[in-house]
Scaffold this motif. Structure first.
Motif, short mmCIF file in Angstrom:
data_model
loop_
_atom_site.label_atom_id
_atom_site.label_comp_id
_atom_site.label_asym_id
_atom_site.label_seq_id
_atom_site.Cartn_x
_atom_site.Cartn_y
_atom_site.Cartn_z
N ARG A 1 17.30 -11.94 -8.23
CA ARG A 1 17.74 -11.61 -9.59
C ARG A 1 16.53 -11.35 -10.48
NH1 ARG A 1 22.87 -13.04 -10.80
NH2 ARG A 1 22.41 -13.85 -12.88
N TYR A 2 16.76 -10.58 -11.52
CA TYR A 2 15.67 -10.24 -12.43
C TYR A 2 16.22 -10.15 -13.86
CZ TYR A 2 17.56 -5.50 -12.78
OH TYR A 2 18.39 -4.42 -13.02
N ARG A 3 15.29 -10.26 -14.84
CA ARG A 3 15.67 -10.00 -16.22
C ARG A 3 14.47 -9.45 -16.97
NH1 ARG A 3 16.40 -15.69 -19.59
NH2 ARG A 3 14.25 -16.45 -19.43
N TRP B 1 14.31 -6.16 -1.13
CA TRP B 1 15.01 -5.91 -2.38
C TRP B 1 14.30 -4.86 -3.23
CZ3 TRP B 1 11.82 -6.71 -6.45
CH2 TRP B 1 10.76 -7.61 -6.29
N ALA C 1 19.88 -10.97 -19.98
CA ALA C 1 20.60 -11.66 -18.91
C ALA C 1 20.00 -11.30 -17.54
CB ALA C 1 22.07 -11.27 -18.94
N PHE C 2 20.11 -12.23 -16.61
CA PHE C 2 19.67 -11.96 -15.24
C PHE C 2 20.65 -11.02 -14.56
CE2 PHE C 2 16.91 -15.68 -15.63
CZ PHE C 2 15.80 -15.26 -14.90
N ARG C 3 20.11 -10.09 -13.77
CA ARG C 3 20.91 -9.14 -13.00
C ARG C 3 20.49 -9.22 -11.54
NH1 ARG C 3 23.34 -5.33 -16.33
NH2 ARG C 3 22.67 -5.41 -18.52
N ASN C 4 21.40 -8.79 -10.66
CA ASN C 4 21.09 -8.80 -9.24
C ASN C 4 20.31 -7.56 -8.84
OD1 ASN C 4 22.38 -11.22 -8.68
ND2 ASN C 4 24.31 -10.27 -8.13
N ALA C 5 19.24 -7.78 -8.07
CA ALA C 5 18.54 -6.65 -7.46
C ALA C 5 19.37 -6.12 -6.30
CB ALA C 5 17.17 -7.10 -6.98
N THR C 6 19.01 -4.98 -5.81
CA THR C 6 19.66 -4.42 -4.63
C THR C 6 18.96 -4.97 -3.39
OG1 THR C 6 20.21 -2.39 -5.81
CG2 THR C 6 20.25 -2.31 -3.40
N PHE D 1 14.78 -2.88 -7.48
CA PHE D 1 15.53 -2.62 -8.71
C PHE D 1 14.66 -1.76 -9.63
CE2 PHE D 1 13.20 -6.53 -9.69
CZ PHE D 1 12.71 -6.29 -10.97
#
Length: 469
Positions: free
Chosen positions: A416-418, A433, A423-428, A435
């Protein structure tokens, strides 16, 4: 009446997917065949007693436990190992029509001194019968009724013959059996001083012939002297226990071995031309069984030393290397027989179950013991997180693509990243990984973290980049 086997006892091999990490001087936590840990079992033929247990095996399909009783010419089947308690009765018997039978026979449904047993990945039971000079196979072993018929015989042309022989389709006192991951049947042919390989075990017919012969009488890298246990490990290495050479030998590339192959390693002796009985951490006295875990620890039943030896990373050991652990004795220099939760009287067959518990046929105590490994310490560590992208200190771009990797023994659940305080988001992706981070004008802070399947989170990687106005 107990049968005196002298040197001729049983070896059993098994491989299971868990590493067994036992404490020093472990105590058994379950016993079968006896009422408690300080009592020997009885010779009465019934569902509770085991007269001279020789081989043990766990069915990888059903989880049921099988025990061969040499003296009573039968194999006892118990419930799933997760449901067993000390003193449990067997649920079925093979080789006899009922639990009270104990006579020998040479038919499709009877046995004569069964020793080594194994269960393959299809739930088939394979049995080495010493005095019938044959190997029997039973389909769907977990569901067989008392006195069920065998499905296949090797070593004889039919189910009523029992003569010994030295041909490639004959045995003289077979002692142990093993089915490897490539569906090869390996048989220790005790008095012919050899191990035979039968390919494509699933398609064998009655009286089939072997294609490879390992050994022949001798104390050398290519000879064997009373082989009694055999296995092929996950690295395709063949391991053979020899009772009278008091050693275990290792052959590389089991699937490619040809007749007359030489061993590449030896434990229990300083070299291939030695065969004497010894104690201590480097010696063996009539070793009679072996098992291996997926971490490469080889466990050997050192029969006359009344102990089990553990060799960690066995495939990398030098010839004659010392064992790393002993079970059944307080130290490597003791060899006394005992009847307790931590002692043996001539241990023979070994097997592991799917929970990494070691089952031991404690032959002269007429019982089977179970040893459980120490619980693994809780995993409180998050994944190892790596950022592969080289991050510029400044850029004129409005977007920045980042990539990297994450590793964790329990598995990576998410990366996850922000950006800033967003807000934190999911990487691919997870273990690999990526993003794309949008960049505002001026200073940007990017935080990246990874979590495993147990809920542990890595420390955040904090990246800073300035987008020029």
């Amino acid at each position: 009446m107990k049968v005196a086997l002298s040197l001729f006892t049983i070896g059993l091999a098994s491989i299971l997917p868990l590493h067994a990490s036992f404490p020093e001087s472990p105590l058994a936590d379950l016993v079968l065949g006896a009422v408690d840990f300080d009592t020997t079992g009885g010779a009465t033929a019934d569902a509770e007693n085991i007269d001279y247990p020789a081989g043990v095996a766990v069915d990888p399909v059903s989880g049921k436990l099988f025990v061969s009783s040499y003296s009573q010419h039968r194999i006892l089947r118990y419930a799933n190992v997760e449901a067993l308690a000390s003193g449990a009765a067997a649920e079925a018997v093979i080789g006899q029509s009922s639990f009270t039978g104990s006579g020998s026979g040479t038919t499709r449904s009877t046995l004569n001194t069964p020793l080594g047993i194994c269960l393959d990945s299809q739930g088939r039971l394979w049995v080495a019968e010493v005095n019938n000079h044959r190997v029997l196979m039973f389909e769907d072993a977990a569901n067989l009724a008392n006195g069920a018929d065998a499905s296949l015989v090797i070593g004889q042309s039919d189910f009523v013959s029992n003569g010994p022989g030295g041909g490639m389709g004959q045995f003289q006192h077979p002692s142990a059996v093993f089915i490897d991951a490539a569906d090869n049947l390996w048989v220790c042919d005790y008095l012919n001083h050899r191990v035979l390989k039968f390919p494509n075990a699933s398609t064998l017919t009655n009286g089939a012939s072997a294609t490879v012969e390992i050994g022949g009488y001798g104390t050398s890298a290519s000879g064997l002297y009373h082989p009694i246990g055999v296995l092929v490990d996950a690295g395709d290495r063949l391991w053979i226990v020899e009772q009278t050479n008091n050693r275990v030998v290792r052959f590389e590339n089991a699937g490619q071995l040809t007749t007359g192959a030489s061993a590449s390693g030896v434990l229990g002796q300083p070299g291939f031309t030695n065969g004497s009985q010894n104690g201590g951490a480097t010696g063996m006295r009539v070793p009679s069984g072996l098992a291996m875990d997926a971490e490469g620890t080889l466990w050997v039943a050192d029969h006359w030393n009344n102990r089990i030896l553990g060799f960690r990373d066995a495939a990398t050991k030098e010839n004659g290397a010392a064992a790393d652990q002993v079970i059944g004795q307080p130290d490597f220099n003791s060899a006394s027989a005992g009847t307790s939760a931590g002692g043996f009287n001539r241990p023979l067959g070994l097997a592991f179950d799917d929970s990494g518990r070691l089952w031991v046929a404690d032959a002269d105590n007429d019982r089977v013991l179970r040893f459980s490994p120490e619980p693994s310490p809780p995993d409180l560590t998050g994944p190892a997180l790596t950022v592969a992208t080289k991050i510029p200190r400044t850029t004129t771009k409005s977007r920045l693509r980042l990539s990297g990797s994450a590793q964790d023994p329990a598995g990576v659940a998410a990366v996850r990243y922000r950006i800033g305080k967003g807000a934190f988001r999911n990487a691919t992706g997870t273990t690999s990984w990526t993003f794309v981070a949008p960049l505002g004008k001026g200073k940007n802070t990017i935080q990246i973290t990874a979590g495993d399947t147990l809920g542990n989170t890595s420390a955040a990687k904090t990246l800073r980049v300035t987008r020029k106005r």
